[in-house]
Design an enzyme around this catalytic site. Structure first.
Site, PDB file in Angstrom:
ATOM      1  N   SER A   1       3.498  40.521  14.048  1.00  0.00           N
ATOM      2  CA  SER A   1       4.653  40.535  13.284  1.00  0.00           C
ATOM      3  C   SER A   1       3.996  39.673  11.903  1.00  0.00           C
ATOM      4  O   SER A   1       3.530  38.651  12.149  1.00  0.00           O
ATOM      5  CB  SER A   1       5.677  39.670  14.020  1.00  0.00           C
ATOM      6  OG  SER A   1       6.689  39.342  13.034  1.00  0.00           O
TER       7      SER A   1
ATOM      8  N   LYS B   1       4.332  44.982  12.438  1.00  0.00           N
ATOM      9  CA  LYS B   1       5.686  45.012  11.879  1.00  0.00           C
ATOM     10  C   LYS B   1       5.620  44.016  10.894  1.00  0.00           C
ATOM     11  O   LYS B   1       4.971  42.789  10.668  1.00  0.00           O
ATOM     12  CB  LYS B   1       6.156  44.263  13.050  1.00  0.00           C
ATOM     13  CG  LYS B   1       7.477  43.359  12.800  1.00  0.00           C
ATOM     14  CD  LYS B   1       8.143  43.033  14.322  1.00  0.00           C
ATOM     15  CE  LYS B   1       8.907  41.772  14.187  1.00  0.00           C
ATOM     16  NZ  LYS B   1       9.436  41.428  15.508  1.00  0.00           N
TER      17      LYS B   1
ATOM     18  N   LYS C   1       8.271  41.537   7.937  1.00  0.00           N
ATOM     19  CA  LYS C   1       9.488  41.090   7.973  1.00  0.00           C
ATOM     20  C   LYS C   1      10.135  41.550   6.943  1.00  0.00           C
ATOM     21  O   LYS C   1       9.327  41.602   5.849  1.00  0.00           O
ATOM     22  CB  LYS C   1       9.421  39.754   8.189  1.00  0.00           C
ATOM     23  CG  LYS C   1       9.107  39.038   9.629  1.00  0.00           C
ATOM     24  CD  LYS C   1      10.157  39.154  10.502  1.00  0.00           C
ATOM     25  CE  LYS C   1       9.819  38.563  11.659  1.00  0.00           C
ATOM     26  NZ  LYS C   1      10.994  38.760  12.973  1.00  0.00           N
TER      27      LYS C   1
ATOM     28  N   ASP D   1      11.284  44.317  10.424  1.00  0.00           N
ATOM     29  CA  ASP D   1      12.275  43.438  11.283  1.00  0.00           C
ATOM     30  C   ASP D   1      13.192  42.716  10.147  1.00  0.00           C
ATOM     31  O   ASP D   1      12.582  41.920   9.512  1.00  0.00           O
ATOM     32  CB  ASP D   1      11.443  42.519  12.315  1.00  0.00           C
ATOM     33  CG  ASP D   1      12.309  41.796  13.213  1.00  0.00           C
ATOM     34  OD1 ASP D   1      13.594  41.791  13.048  1.00  0.00           O
ATOM     35  OD2 ASP D   1      11.918  40.841  13.868  1.00  0.00           O
TER      36      ASP D   1
ATOM     37  N   GLU E   1      13.917  46.960  13.282  1.00  0.00           N
ATOM     38  CA  GLU E   1      14.305  45.929  14.305  1.00  0.00           C
ATOM     39  C   GLU E   1      15.642  45.160  13.644  1.00  0.00           C
ATOM     40  O   GLU E   1      15.402  44.572  12.573  1.00  0.00           O
ATOM     41  CB  GLU E   1      13.026  45.029  14.471  1.00  0.00           C
ATOM     42  CG  GLU E   1      13.397  44.069  15.724  1.00  0.00           C
ATOM     43  CD  GLU E   1      12.167  43.279  16.031  1.00  0.00           C
ATOM     44  OE1 GLU E   1      11.133  43.705  15.803  1.00  0.00           O
ATOM     45  OE2 GLU E   1      12.454  42.322  16.790  1.00  0.00           O
TER      46      GLU E   1
ATOM     47  N   ASP F   1      17.034  43.360  18.919  1.00  0.00           N
ATOM     48  CA  ASP F   1      16.311  42.157  19.379  1.00  0.00           C
ATOM     49  C   ASP F   1      17.524  40.944  19.571  1.00  0.00           C
ATOM     50  O   ASP F   1      17.962  41.071  20.982  1.00  0.00           O
ATOM     51  CB  ASP F   1      15.390  41.436  18.224  1.00  0.00           C
ATOM     52  CG  ASP F   1      14.702  40.386  18.702  1.00  0.00           C
ATOM     53  OD1 ASP F   1      15.351  39.603  19.572  1.00  0.00           O
ATOM     54  OD2 ASP F   1      13.817  39.891  17.685  1.00  0.00           O
TER      55      ASP F   1
ATOM     56  N   LYS G   1      12.704  39.669  25.117  1.00  0.00           N
ATOM     57  CA  LYS G   1      12.187  38.144  24.914  1.00  0.00           C
ATOM     58  C   LYS G   1      12.668  37.437  26.021  1.00  0.00           C
ATOM     59  O   LYS G   1      13.833  37.311  26.338  1.00  0.00           O
ATOM     60  CB  LYS G   1      12.372  37.443  23.616  1.00  0.00           C
ATOM     61  CG  LYS G   1      11.944  38.111  22.203  1.00  0.00           C
ATOM     62  CD  LYS G   1      12.663  37.466  21.064  1.00  0.00           C
ATOM     63  CE  LYS G   1      11.911  38.003  19.785  1.00  0.00           C
ATOM     64  NZ  LYS G   1      12.500  37.561  18.620  1.00  0.00           N
TER      65      LYS G   1
ATOM     66  N   GLY H   1       8.141  38.183  20.435  1.00  0.00           N
ATOM     67  CA  GLY H   1       7.534  36.778  20.317  1.00  0.00           C
ATOM     68  C   GLY H   1       8.456  35.774  19.754  1.00  0.00           C
ATOM     69  O   GLY H   1       9.189  36.153  18.878  1.00  0.00           O
TER      70      GLY H   1
HETATM   71  O1  OSB Z   1      12.506  38.519  15.353  1.00  0.00           O
HETATM   72  O2  OSB Z   1      10.796  38.658  16.364  1.00  0.00           O
HETATM   73  C1  OSB Z   1      11.407  38.048  15.688  1.00  0.00           C
HETATM   74  C2  OSB Z   1       9.659  34.704  15.165  1.00  0.00           C
HETATM   75  C3  OSB Z   1      10.458  33.731  15.377  1.00  0.00           C
HETATM   76  C4  OSB Z   1      11.627  34.432  15.405  1.00  0.00           C
HETATM   77  C5  OSB Z   1      11.977  35.789  15.490  1.00  0.00           C
HETATM   78  C6  OSB Z   1      10.985  36.464  15.784  1.00  0.00           C
HETATM   79  C7  OSB Z   1       9.826  36.075  15.424  1.00  0.00           C
HETATM   80  C8  OSB Z   1       8.604  36.993  15.173  1.00  0.00           C
HETATM   81  C9  OSB Z   1       7.234  36.504  15.406  1.00  0.00           C
HETATM   82  O3  OSB Z   1       8.671  38.121  14.803  1.00  0.00           O
HETATM   83  C10 OSB Z   1       6.685  37.293  16.919  1.00  0.00           C
HETATM   84  C11 OSB Z   1       5.375  36.335  17.208  1.00  0.00           C
HETATM   85  O4  OSB Z   1       5.628  35.432  17.830  1.00  0.00           O
HETATM   86  O5  OSB Z   1       4.502  36.809  16.899  1.00  0.00           O
HETATM   87 MG    MG Z   2      12.863  40.349  15.738  1.00  0.00          MG
END
Ligand code: OSB
Ligand code: MG
Length: 381
Positions: A139, A165, A167, A192, A218, A243, A267, A295
């Site tokens: 991510s 992925k 953001k 995402d 996402e 999510d 998660k 994650g």
């Molecule tokens: O939406 O997946 C998410 C990190 C913090 C809060 C929400 C998200 C995330 C990530 C990081 O996308 C995923 C990772 O731990 O590598």
């Molecule tokens: Mg997410």
């Protein structure tokens, strides 16, 4: 199997700087306050869990401070009044308490680790996992420029990661997907949004994203907007992935019934632990919908639990489970979590989470600690 005889629960807050700032549509963080839970049984055996709530209630409504109170006051009291014989009973034991999944999930996960160790079994096998190697993606947070983003993507692909992925947030969305896609026409790519868009306002953006052959979009809309997600899904060829919307089995069942998504991110913390995660995995699998493990910028403890979860058979897409070194200068498990050149992680063969917690390092990072008795006889003494 003999009954668990839980004796003690320890809460610990750690402060850990991130190697690089991480930015999402809901904010930017440069360090993490991490809540670690340790459970101990009568013989001194230990199990570890990590509470994945963030410092602020921006991803969901929990924070590491609310989780501390829920665990220390409410969850402990349930464990004392109706002791659990097995890790599989914890979910039911906590059911009267509404919400607070991340608090529940941390304690539940620690008890699963303890139970797996008592049985001399790797956690991943103990929960019913079937593969010893998991596929990994990354991510990538919002960067300062498109060039910086492309640079990050290149680095991660060179490390072997199987899915990228990125953001997105309003104003930084279609342009980013277009840039990464034009540089890498063939990779598994997803975006995402962390719930930053609305169906009424942002259809053009969604249609724009739909042109880039994304593996998924996402969580575009607010967590409670299942009906809107279903409407959106009907108008796109790209699969939506939920999510934030999925916090329990019933959410997943209803999302699937509505056609609100074609993929589910699971998660452990967001759904309150392994029992609920497995139920969601099962309903998705029955519906033919792939799941993957999300994650929350975990330390090695949470990462180890995510590895275990990812070995269940329905986890058929690469997860956001990556190497410790992407986030931490030095992890709290030794050795740290590492990824192969093929972008996979080996599920460890040793009992429990299978990674050694570095007790010295844990102690040196601790800013707050509380120890609570779990056996009623002890509590009265
Ligand atoms: O939406 O997946 C998410 C990190 C913090 C809060 C929400 C998200 C995330 C990530 C990081 O996308 C995923 C990772 O731990 O590598
Ligand atoms: Mg997410």
């Amino acid at each position: 199997m003999s009954q668990l005889q839980l004796q003690c629960l320890e809460l610990r807050e750690l402060h850990l700087p991130l190697k690089h700032p991480f930015e999402t549509s809901f904010g930017r963080i440069t360090a993490r306050r991490v809540l670690i839970v340790k459970v101990t049984n009568r013989d001194g055996a230990e199990g570890y869990g990590e509470c994945v709530a963030m410092e602020d209630p921006f991803f969901n409504s929990e924070t590491i401070d609310t989780a501390w109170i829920i665990i220390a006051k409410h969850l402990v009291s349930l464990l004392v009044s109706s002791p659990v014989g097995r890790a599989a009973d914890v979910n039911e034991c906590f059911a009267r308490i509404r919400g607070n999944q991340m608090a529940k999930g941390a304690v539940e996960a620690a008890i699963w680790d303890l139970e797996a160790q008592l049985e001399g079994q790797p956690l991943w096998k103990h929960i019913g996992g079937e593969r010893s190697e998991i596929a990994c993606g990354v991510s990538i947070g919002i960067q300062s420029s498109v060039d910086a983003l492309i640079g990050k993507v290149s680095t991660e692909l060179a490390s072997g990661y199987q899915r990228i992925k990125i953001k997105i947030k309003p104003g930084q969305d279609v342009e980013l997907a277009a840039a990464v896609r034009s540089k890498y026409p063939e990779i598994l790519l997803s975006v995402d949004a962390n719930a930053a868009y609305s169906l009424g306002r942002d259809m053009l953006v969604m249609k724009g994203l739909d042109r880039y052959n994304l593996l998924m979009i996402e969580q575009p809309l607010a967590p409670g907007d299942l009906v809107d997600h279903a409407n959106l899904q009907k108008q796109l060829k790209t699969r939506l992935c939920l999510d934030e919307s999925i916090t329990r089995e019933a959410d997943a069942r209803q999302a699937l019934e509505l056609g609100a998504c074609g993929i589910i991110n699971i998660k452990l913390g967001r759904v309150g632990g392994f029992s609920e995660a497995k139920k969601i995995h099962d309903v998705a699998r029955q519906a033919g919908v792939p799941v993957w493990c999300g994650g929350m910028l975990e330390t090695g403890i949470g990462r180890a639990h995510n590895i275990a979860l990812s070995t269940l058979p329905g986890f058929t897409l690469p997860g956001d489970v990556s190497a410790s070194g992407r986030y931490w200068e030095e992890d709290i498990v030794d050795p740290p979590v590492t990824v192969s050149r093929q972008g996979t992680i080996q599920a460890p063969p040793s009992p429990g989470i299978g990674f050694q917690v570095d007790a010295k390092r844990l102690a040196s990072l601790t800013s707050r600690r509380e120890e609570i008795a779990l056996s009623s006889s002890r509590a009265q003494a």
